[in-house]
Design a protein around this motif. Structure first.
Motif, PDB file in Angstrom:
ATOM      1  N   PHE A  56       0.838  -1.197   0.000  1.00 54.46           N
ATOM      2  CA  PHE A  56       0.000   0.000   0.000  1.00 54.46           C
ATOM      3  C   PHE A  56       0.869   1.240   0.000  1.00 54.46           C
ATOM      4  N   SER A  57       0.417   2.257  -0.697  1.00 57.18           N
ATOM      5  CA  SER A  57       1.094   3.549  -0.614  1.00 57.18           C
ATOM      6  C   SER A  57       0.495   4.317   0.559  1.00 57.18           C
ATOM      7  N   GLN A  58       1.165   5.344   0.976  1.00 56.33           N
ATOM      8  CA  GLN A  58       0.706   6.146   2.116  1.00 56.33           C
ATOM      9  C   GLN A  58      -0.650   6.785   1.807  1.00 56.33           C
ATOM     10  N   ASP A  59      -0.895   7.128   0.550  1.00 56.26           N
ATOM     11  CA  ASP A  59      -2.158   7.762   0.162  1.00 56.26           C
ATOM     12  C   ASP A  59      -3.345   6.799   0.233  1.00 56.26           C
ATOM     13  N   GLU A  60      -3.091   5.512   0.208  1.00 58.00           N
ATOM     14  CA  GLU A  60      -4.167   4.526   0.253  1.00 58.00           C
ATOM     15  C   GLU A  60      -4.566   4.156   1.675  1.00 58.00           C
ATOM     16  N   LEU A  61      -3.824   4.629   2.666  1.00 58.15           N
ATOM     17  CA  LEU A  61      -4.091   4.332   4.076  1.00 58.15           C
ATOM     18  C   LEU A  61      -4.810   5.502   4.735  1.00 58.15           C
ATOM     19  N   GLN A  75      -7.692   1.266   1.222  1.00 51.68           N
ATOM     20  CA  GLN A  75      -8.457   1.002   0.013  1.00 51.68           C
ATOM     21  C   GLN A  75      -7.490   1.083  -1.159  1.00 51.68           C
ATOM     22  N   PRO A  76      -7.129  -0.076  -1.727  1.00 55.61           N
ATOM     23  CA  PRO A  76      -6.170  -0.037  -2.840  1.00 55.61           C
ATOM     24  C   PRO A  76      -6.776   0.624  -4.070  1.00 55.61           C
TER      25      PRO A  76
END
Length: 154
Positions: A56-61, A75-76
């Protein structure tokens, strides 16, 4: 074991009525096992939650705190590559929602995401009026507060 009752314990305590609800929630068999996470005690009043969020990237968390419930979710983003055929897919990059109930005086200090691990630092901050104190015998509460106020102002 799901029919366990804690009523005998409540005879010796006042204000622990939500404790039974907490144990009922903990004993549920549908407890999520994804994503893996650790809860660490790092001192007398310091805690850390570490969530393995590989892929996961930080923006997806997202981290959300409401009514003493800390919710960590992911949310991927759809990055479907139709040219790729997986022979083995061991990295479970699926959406998740992990909710943890925090104690009354636990505050979230910071969150950091590094090397696929989301670390959330927590601190127990007890207000001055909740700290232990000696209650003198034979004085009314107003007199105790006046004496305490005089000592603090000096």
């Amino acid at each position: 074991m799901s029919n366990m009752t804690l009523s005998p314990l409540f005879r010796r305590g006042i204000g622990f009525d939500r404790l039974n609800d907490f144990f009922d929630y903990a004993m549920q068999s549908d407890t999520p096992n994804y994503p893996p996470y650790n809860i660490e005690k790092r001192g007398d009043n310091a805690y850390r939650i570490v969530v393995a969020a590989a892929g996961f990237s930080q923006d997806e968390l997202a981290i959300h705190l409401e009514n003493q419930v800390l919710t960590i979710s992911a949310q991927p983003q759809n990055q479907a590559d139709e040219q790729v055929e997986f022979l083995h897919k061991g990295i479970a990059r699926r959406a998740f929602k992990l909710s943890l109930r925090l104690d009354e005086h636990i505050e979230v200090q910071q969150a950091d995401y590094q090397n696929g691990l989301l670390a959330i630092d927590l601190q127990r901050i007890i207000p001055e009026e909740k700290l232990p104190r000696q209650i003198p015998i034979g004085r009314k509460l107003e007199q105790i507060e006046n004496v305490t106020a005089e000592v603090v102002s000096e």
